[in-house]
Scaffold this motif. Structure first.
Motif, PDB file in Angstrom:
ATOM      1  N   GLY A  75      48.009   3.344  -6.906  1.00 60.50           N
ATOM      2  CA  GLY A  75      48.453   4.164  -5.788  1.00 60.50           C
ATOM      3  C   GLY A  75      48.983   5.509  -6.242  1.00 60.50           C
ATOM      4  N   ARG A  76      49.746   5.525  -7.340  1.00 60.62           N
ATOM      5  CA  ARG A  76      50.288   6.786  -7.853  1.00 60.62           C
ATOM      6  C   ARG A  76      49.180   7.715  -8.341  1.00 60.62           C
ATOM      7  NH1 ARG A  76      53.964   2.988  -9.596  1.00 60.62           N
ATOM      8  NH2 ARG A  76      53.128   2.974 -11.725  1.00 60.62           N
ATOM      9  N   GLU A  77      48.075   7.135  -8.817  1.00 60.49           N
ATOM     10  CA  GLU A  77      46.943   7.964  -9.257  1.00 60.49           C
ATOM     11  C   GLU A  77      46.256   8.676  -8.098  1.00 60.49           C
ATOM     12  OE1 GLU A  77      44.057   6.544 -12.020  1.00 60.49           O
ATOM     13  OE2 GLU A  77      45.597   5.629 -13.296  1.00 60.49           O
ATOM     14  N   LEU A  78      46.581   8.309  -6.869  1.00 58.11           N
ATOM     15  CA  LEU A  78      46.029   9.007  -5.698  1.00 58.11           C
ATOM     16  C   LEU A  78      46.725  10.335  -5.431  1.00 58.11           C
ATOM     17  CD1 LEU A  78      45.598   5.986  -3.304  1.00 58.11           C
ATOM     18  CD2 LEU A  78      43.772   7.450  -4.206  1.00 58.11           C
ATOM     19  N   PHE A  79      47.844  10.603  -6.098  1.00 51.70           N
ATOM     20  CA  PHE A  79      48.618  11.800  -5.798  1.00 51.70           C
ATOM     21  C   PHE A  79      47.790  13.086  -5.891  1.00 51.70           C
ATOM     22  CE2 PHE A  79      51.840  15.079  -6.508  1.00 51.70           C
ATOM     23  CZ  PHE A  79      52.561  14.894  -5.345  1.00 51.70           C
ATOM     24  N   PRO A  80      47.006  13.315  -6.958  1.00 50.36           N
ATOM     25  CA  PRO A  80      46.196  14.543  -6.987  1.00 50.36           C
ATOM     26  C   PRO A  80      45.190  14.614  -5.839  1.00 50.36           C
ATOM     27  CG  PRO A  80      46.234  13.513  -9.153  1.00 50.36           C
ATOM     28  CD  PRO A  80      46.890  12.555  -8.197  1.00 50.36           C
ATOM     29  N   VAL A  81      44.642  13.468  -5.450  1.00 52.01           N
ATOM     30  CA  VAL A  81      43.708  13.426  -4.333  1.00 52.01           C
ATOM     31  C   VAL A  81      44.419  13.841  -3.046  1.00 52.01           C
ATOM     32  CG1 VAL A  81      42.225  11.919  -2.940  1.00 52.01           C
ATOM     33  CG2 VAL A  81      42.339  11.615  -5.432  1.00 52.01           C
ATOM     34  N   MET A  82      45.632  13.327  -2.854  1.00 59.11           N
ATOM     35  CA  MET A  82      46.393  13.652  -1.642  1.00 59.11           C
ATOM     36  C   MET A  82      46.783  15.127  -1.611  1.00 59.11           C
ATOM     37  SD  MET A  82      48.637  10.218  -0.930  1.00 59.11           S
ATOM     38  CE  MET A  82      49.609  10.394  -2.395  1.00 59.11           C
ATOM     39  N   VAL A  83      47.178  15.678  -2.762  1.00 56.50           N
ATOM     40  CA  VAL A  83      47.503  17.114  -2.806  1.00 56.50           C
ATOM     41  C   VAL A  83      46.256  17.931  -2.480  1.00 56.50           C
ATOM     42  CG1 VAL A  83      48.199  19.033  -4.308  1.00 56.50           C
ATOM     43  CG2 VAL A  83      49.469  16.870  -4.367  1.00 56.50           C
ATOM     44  N   SER A  84      45.122  17.550  -3.029  1.00 53.45           N
ATOM     45  CA  SER A  84      43.876  18.261  -2.733  1.00 53.45           C
ATOM     46  C   SER A  84      43.528  18.179  -1.248  1.00 53.45           C
ATOM     47  CB  SER A  84      42.714  17.685  -3.557  1.00 53.45           C
ATOM     48  OG  SER A  84      42.912  17.922  -4.917  1.00 53.45           O
ATOM     49  N   LEU A  85      43.674  17.000  -0.664  1.00 47.90           N
ATOM     50  CA  LEU A  85      43.376  16.824   0.761  1.00 47.90           C
ATOM     51  C   LEU A  85      44.352  17.618   1.621  1.00 47.90           C
ATOM     52  CD1 LEU A  85      41.398  15.407   2.625  1.00 47.90           C
ATOM     53  CD2 LEU A  85      42.903  13.420   2.608  1.00 47.90           C
ATOM     54  N   LEU A  86      45.615  17.612   1.246  1.00 46.64           N
ATOM     55  CA  LEU A  86      46.631  18.398   1.955  1.00 46.64           C
ATOM     56  C   LEU A  86      46.298  19.888   1.907  1.00 46.64           C
ATOM     57  CD1 LEU A  86      49.559  18.378   3.291  1.00 46.64           C
ATOM     58  CD2 LEU A  86      50.342  18.934   0.991  1.00 46.64           C
ATOM     59  N   ARG A  87      45.975  20.385   0.741  1.00 50.81           N
ATOM     60  CA  ARG A  87      45.655  21.818   0.598  1.00 50.81           C
ATOM     61  C   ARG A  87      44.372  22.169   1.364  1.00 50.81           C
ATOM     62  NH1 ARG A  87      48.793  25.395   0.027  1.00 50.81           N
ATOM     63  NH2 ARG A  87      47.564  26.602  -1.402  1.00 50.81           N
ATOM     64  N   TRP A  88      43.390  21.274   1.357  1.00 53.05           N
ATOM     65  CA  TRP A  88      42.180  21.505   2.144  1.00 53.05           C
ATOM     66  C   TRP A  88      42.548  21.600   3.619  1.00 53.05           C
ATOM     67  CZ3 TRP A  88      39.550  19.380   6.161  1.00 53.05           C
ATOM     68  CH2 TRP A  88      38.242  19.834   6.366  1.00 53.05           C
ATOM     69  N   GLY A  89      43.380  20.672   4.085  1.00 56.91           N
ATOM     70  CA  GLY A  89      43.822  20.699   5.478  1.00 56.91           C
ATOM     71  C   GLY A  89      44.579  21.974   5.809  1.00 56.91           C
ATOM     72  N   ASP A  90      45.419  22.451   4.877  1.00 54.01           N
ATOM     73  CA  ASP A  90      46.134  23.721   5.082  1.00 54.01           C
ATOM     74  C   ASP A  90      45.161  24.872   5.324  1.00 54.01           C
ATOM     75  OD1 ASP A  90      48.545  22.417   4.611  1.00 54.01           O
ATOM     76  OD2 ASP A  90      48.830  23.275   2.605  1.00 54.01           O
ATOM     77  N   ARG A  91      44.073  24.881   4.572  1.00 56.46           N
ATOM     78  CA  ARG A  91      43.117  25.991   4.649  1.00 56.46           C
ATOM     79  C   ARG A  91      42.155  25.878   5.836  1.00 56.46           C
ATOM     80  NH1 ARG A  91      42.742  24.873  -1.123  1.00 56.46           N
ATOM     81  NH2 ARG A  91      43.982  26.414  -2.190  1.00 56.46           N
ATOM     82  N   TRP A  92      41.747  24.654   6.155  1.00 52.51           N
ATOM     83  CA  TRP A  92      40.619  24.494   7.062  1.00 52.51           C
ATOM     84  C   TRP A  92      40.903  23.717   8.344  1.00 52.51           C
ATOM     85  CZ3 TRP A  92      36.896  27.665   5.810  1.00 52.51           C
ATOM     86  CH2 TRP A  92      36.747  28.048   4.469  1.00 52.51           C
TER      87      TRP A  92
END
Length: 153
Positions: free
Chosen positions: A89-106
């Motif tokens: 679960g902790r290894e998902l953190f970079p994926v979640m940050v990437s998804l969050l930043r994508w959502g911020d932009r798009w």
């Protein structure tokens, strides 16, 4: 290297598809997000995600069965549990940050939160090759059949 676009048609075996089998249902990643933010009690996870209790209980059971979260008892009478991320679960953190930043932009007009590093700057996710340090782009990728020795290199 393999020309994936020109491969014969058929369902492609894919780790992304397997990951989505675990994480792709509505509310699953939001529950993981809350645990990453330090929220561990069921009622608070439900409140912060907006998931119904039945749906959230189902998603947490599936995440636990997949090894993404673990239940920890915090009360004997009545028995109550907290939910914590496992190493997977902790290894998902970079994926979640990437998804969050994508959502911020798009996906939103104004981001709800900024994710900042301890240096004070907003974190942006950038994928780089662990071997040479160069950014990974679509143009820099080449797909090849998996070989176990590649994972160890």
């Amino acid at each position: 290297m393999v020309d994936m676009a020109g491969a014969p048609l058929g369902v492609r075996p894919c780790s992304m598809a397997a990951a989505l089998d675990v994480l792709g249902e509505r509310w699953s990643l939001l529950a993981v997000r809350e645990m990453a933010y330090g929220v561990h009690r069921f009622a608070r996870i439900a409140a912060f995600t907006g998931a119904s209790r039945d749906i959230l209980a189902d998603r947490l059971r599936k995440l636990e069965a997949a090894g993404v979260v673990e239940r920890r008892r915090y009360s004997e009478h009545p028995p109550r549990y907290e939910y914590h991320l496992t190493a997977a679960g902790r290894e998902l953190f970079p994926v979640m940050v990437s998804l969050l930043r994508w959502g911020d932009r798009w996906a939103v007009d104004t981001p709800a939160v900024d994710v900042r590093h301890t240096c004070g700057r907003v974190v942006d996710a950038e994928l780089r090759c662990a071997h040479c340090g160069e950014p990974v782009t679509r143009e820099s990728l080449a797909l090849s059949p998996h070989r176990d020795e590649d994972a160890r290199a």
